[in-house]
Write an enzyme that holds these catalytic residues in place. Structure first.
Site, PDB file in Angstrom:
ATOM      1  N   VAL A 172     -12.573  15.018 -41.001  1.00 59.38           N
ATOM      2  CA  VAL A 172     -11.970  15.836 -42.271  1.00 59.38           C
ATOM      3  C   VAL A 172     -10.760  16.469 -41.960  1.00 59.38           C
ATOM      4  O   VAL A 172      -9.884  16.910 -42.739  1.00 59.38           O
ATOM      5  CB  VAL A 172     -12.975  16.764 -42.914  1.00 59.38           C
ATOM      6  CG1 VAL A 172     -14.327  16.249 -43.458  1.00 59.38           C
ATOM      7  CG2 VAL A 172     -13.302  18.087 -41.800  1.00 59.38           C
ATOM      8  N   TYR A 174     -12.716  31.824 -36.950  1.00 60.74           N
ATOM      9  CA  TYR A 174     -13.744  31.421 -37.975  1.00 60.74           C
ATOM     10  C   TYR A 174     -13.915  32.024 -39.398  1.00 60.74           C
ATOM     11  O   TYR A 174     -13.894  31.680 -40.451  1.00 60.74           O
ATOM     12  CB  TYR A 174     -15.162  31.300 -37.313  1.00 60.74           C
ATOM     13  CG  TYR A 174     -16.404  30.689 -38.028  1.00 60.74           C
ATOM     14  CD1 TYR A 174     -16.606  29.285 -37.992  1.00 60.74           C
ATOM     15  CD2 TYR A 174     -17.253  31.591 -38.492  1.00 60.74           C
ATOM     16  CE1 TYR A 174     -17.555  28.674 -38.755  1.00 60.74           C
ATOM     17  CE2 TYR A 174     -18.502  30.968 -39.113  1.00 60.74           C
ATOM     18  CZ  TYR A 174     -18.482  29.637 -39.315  1.00 60.74           C
ATOM     19  OH  TYR A 174     -19.562  29.154 -39.943  1.00 60.74           O
TER      20      TYR A 174
HETATM   21  P1  NAP Z   1     -23.945  21.573 -37.081  1.00 60.05           P
HETATM   22  O1  NAP Z   1     -25.436  21.809 -37.107  1.00 60.05           O
HETATM   23  O2  NAP Z   1     -23.242  21.829 -35.710  1.00 60.05           O
HETATM   24  O3  NAP Z   1     -23.481  20.351 -37.749  1.00 60.05           O
HETATM   25  C1  NAP Z   1     -22.042  20.347 -38.156  1.00 60.05           C
HETATM   26  C2  NAP Z   1     -21.754  18.857 -38.675  1.00 60.05           C
HETATM   27  O4  NAP Z   1     -20.198  18.906 -39.089  1.00 60.05           O
HETATM   28  C3  NAP Z   1     -22.021  17.819 -38.409  1.00 60.05           C
HETATM   29  O5  NAP Z   1     -22.563  16.757 -39.086  1.00 60.05           O
HETATM   30  C4  NAP Z   1     -20.876  17.212 -37.603  1.00 60.05           C
HETATM   31  O6  NAP Z   1     -20.758  15.883 -37.496  1.00 60.05           O
HETATM   32  C5  NAP Z   1     -19.754  17.767 -38.652  1.00 60.05           C
HETATM   33  N1  NAP Z   1     -18.518  17.751 -38.388  1.00 60.05           N
HETATM   34  C6  NAP Z   1     -17.766  18.631 -37.386  1.00 60.05           C
HETATM   35  N2  NAP Z   1     -16.624  18.442 -37.419  1.00 60.05           N
HETATM   36  C7  NAP Z   1     -16.426  17.354 -38.391  1.00 60.05           C
HETATM   37  C8  NAP Z   1     -15.216  16.791 -38.655  1.00 60.05           C
HETATM   38  N3  NAP Z   1     -13.932  17.141 -38.137  1.00 60.05           N
HETATM   39  N4  NAP Z   1     -15.099  15.737 -39.520  1.00 60.05           N
HETATM   40  C9  NAP Z   1     -16.058  15.507 -40.283  1.00 60.05           C
HETATM   41  N5  NAP Z   1     -17.674  16.198 -39.958  1.00 60.05           N
HETATM   42  C10 NAP Z   1     -17.479  17.127 -38.808  1.00 60.05           C
HETATM   43  O7  NAP Z   1     -23.472  22.883 -38.087  1.00 60.05           O
HETATM   44  P2  NAP Z   1     -24.380  23.846 -39.222  1.00 60.05           P
HETATM   45  O8  NAP Z   1     -25.012  24.770 -38.597  1.00 60.05           O
HETATM   46  O9  NAP Z   1     -25.240  22.634 -40.128  1.00 60.05           O
HETATM   47  O10 NAP Z   1     -23.009  23.903 -40.171  1.00 60.05           O
HETATM   48  C11 NAP Z   1     -22.620  23.440 -41.280  1.00 60.05           C
HETATM   49  C12 NAP Z   1     -21.869  24.480 -42.089  1.00 60.05           C
HETATM   50  O11 NAP Z   1     -22.428  25.534 -42.336  1.00 60.05           O
HETATM   51  C13 NAP Z   1     -20.385  24.788 -41.418  1.00 60.05           C
HETATM   52  O12 NAP Z   1     -19.349  24.454 -42.204  1.00 60.05           O
HETATM   53  C14 NAP Z   1     -20.859  26.047 -40.767  1.00 60.05           C
HETATM   54  O13 NAP Z   1     -19.501  26.775 -40.659  1.00 60.05           O
HETATM   55  C15 NAP Z   1     -21.342  26.488 -42.075  1.00 60.05           C
HETATM   56  N6  NAP Z   1     -22.254  27.708 -41.540  1.00 60.05           N
HETATM   57  C16 NAP Z   1     -23.326  27.736 -40.878  1.00 60.05           C
HETATM   58  C17 NAP Z   1     -24.019  28.899 -40.328  1.00 60.05           C
HETATM   59  C18 NAP Z   1     -25.236  28.851 -39.480  1.00 60.05           C
HETATM   60  O14 NAP Z   1     -25.752  29.812 -38.927  1.00 60.05           O
HETATM   61  N7  NAP Z   1     -25.584  27.554 -38.779  1.00 60.05           N
HETATM   62  C19 NAP Z   1     -23.951  29.995 -41.102  1.00 60.05           C
HETATM   63  C20 NAP Z   1     -22.835  30.115 -41.957  1.00 60.05           C
HETATM   64  C21 NAP Z   1     -22.094  28.928 -42.153  1.00 60.05           C
HETATM   65  P3  NAP Z   1     -21.128  15.071 -36.100  1.00 60.05           P
HETATM   66  O15 NAP Z   1     -22.622  15.122 -36.168  1.00 60.05           O
HETATM   67  O16 NAP Z   1     -20.691  13.821 -36.209  1.00 60.05           O
HETATM   68  O17 NAP Z   1     -20.538  16.066 -35.186  1.00 60.05           O
END
Ligand code: NAP
Length: 242
Positions: free
Chosen positions: A60, A153
Site C-alpha cells: 500500500v 504511529y
Molecule cells: P498485524 O497482525 O501485524 O497484521 C498487519 C497486516 O498488515 C498484515 O496483513 C500485513 O500483511 C499487512 N501489511 C503490513 N504492511 C503492509 C503493506 N505495506 N501493504 C499491504 N499490507 C501490509 O496487525 P493488526 O494488529 O491486525 O493491525 C491491523 C490494523 O489495526 C493496523 O492498521 C494497526 O495499526 C491497527 N491497530 C491495531 C491494534 C492492535 O492492538 N493490534 C490497535 C490499534 C490499531 P502481511 O501478512 O503480508 O505482512
C-alpha cells in the site's frame, strides 16, 4: 455480487474483517504484502462463509504498485466495483523520539497515511460514479491520545483520523460514508510482545480485545444500519483508562 477490499487482510484484525464481511455476503479482496501463506489461509476461511474471495498482493505504501494492481483487477472485472474499502494495513516501529531512526518514522507514515491515499484515490472514483460506498479507516487510540514511544504511529493515525473527516465532507453528497475505527489493545501479532498482564490493569474490562470484536464494528459501519454515520472515529478500547 458485492465486493469489499481489505488492506492487510492476511492476518490479525484484517483477517477477522475479511471473515466477517464474507459472512455478510461480500466477495472479499484480501490484500497482503509479503505473507502469501497467511493470505491463502484467510481466503480459505472466507470461503467457509460460502462466498468466493480472492487474494491481491500489493504494497500500500507504493503508489505505482497499488494503482497497477487495482486497475488490473478492475479491467479483469469490468462490471464489478468495490463498495466497501477497509484501509487496515498498518505497522508499528516503536521507539522514543530521540532514538527513532528516520526509517522507522518514514515506514510507519508511508504505510498508514500514504497507504490510505494510494488505495483510496483509485477506489473512491468508482464509488463516486456508483453513488454508494463505505470507507473504513483503521486508526488507533494512539492517534487520539498519543502514546509514548509511538510518535510516528500516533502522528500517522492522527493524520488518518483527520483525512477521514475531510474525505467524509468531500464525498458525503455521493452517498459515501467515511469513518475511522480506533482500537485500543487487540490480541494480534502486533501486540504479541507487549506485557498484557500489566497493560490490562489499565483497561476497564480487564482484558485485551479480540480481532473479531473489531471486525463486528467494521461490519456494522459497512452495513446499511450505519447509513447516517460519517466522519466519525469510533473507539473500541474496552474502556482504556486515560
Ligand atoms: P498485524 O497482525 O501485524 O497484521 C498487519 C497486516 O498488515 C498484515 O496483513 C500485513 O500483511 C499487512 N501489511 C503490513 N504492511 C503492509 C503493506 N505495506 N501493504 C499491504 N499490507 C501490509 O496487525 P493488526 O494488529 O491486525 O493491525 C491491523 C490494523 O489495526 C493496523 O492498521 C494497526 O495499526 C491497527 N491497530 C491495531 C491494534 C492492535 O492492538 N493490534 C490497535 C490499534 C490499531 P502481511 O501478512 O503480508 O505482512
Amino acid at each position: 455480487m458485492k465486493y469489499a477490499l481489505v488492506t492487510g487482510g492476511s492476518r490479525g484484525i484484517g483477517r477477522a474483517i475479511c471473515q466477517r464481511l464474507a459472512l455478510s455476503g461480500y466477495h472479499v479482496l484480501i490484500n497482503y504484502v509479503s505473507n502469501e501463506a497467511k493470505a491463502l489461509e484467510t481466503l480459505e476461511l472466507t470461503k467457509q462463509a460460502g462466498v468466493e474471495g480472492e487474494i491481491i498482493k500489493f504494497d500500500v505504501a507504493n503508489l505505482e504498485e497499488t494503482t497497477a494492481a487495482l486497475e488490473k483487477w478492475q479491467s479483469d472485472n469490468k462490471d464489478a466495483y468495490i463498495d466497501v474499502l477497509v484501509n487496515n494495513a498498518g505497522v508499528t516501529a516503536d521507539s522514543l523520539l530521540p532514538m527513532m531512526e528516520p526509517e522507522a518514522w518514514s515506514k510507519v507514515l508511508n504505510i498508514t497515511i500514504n497507504g490510505f491515499f494510494n488505495v483510496t484515490r483509485t477506489v473512491v472514483k468508482k464509488m463516486i460514479r456508483k453513488k454508494h460506498g463505505r470507507i473504513i479507516n483503521m486508526a488507533s487510540v494512539s492517534g487520539i491520545i498519543g502514546l509514548p514511544g509511538q510518535c510516528n504511529y500516533s502522528a500517522a493515525k492522527g493524520a488518518l483520523i483527520s483525512a477521514t473527516k475531510a474525505l467524509s465532507k468531500e464525498v458525503g453528497g455521493k452517498n459515501i460514508t467515511v469513518n475511522a475505527v480506533a482500537p485500543g489493545f487487540i490480541k494480534t501479532d502486533m501486540t504479541e510482545s507487549l506485557n498484557e498482564e500489566e497493560l490490562k490493569k489499565g483497561i476497564a474490562l480487564g482484558r485485551f480485545g479480540t480481532a473479531e470484536e473489531v471486525a463486528d464494528l467494521v461490519d456494522f459501519l459497512a452495513s446499511d444500519k450505519a447509513s447516517y454515520i460519517t466522519g466519525e472515529t469510533i473507539a473500541i478500547t474496552g474502556g482504556l483508562k486515560g
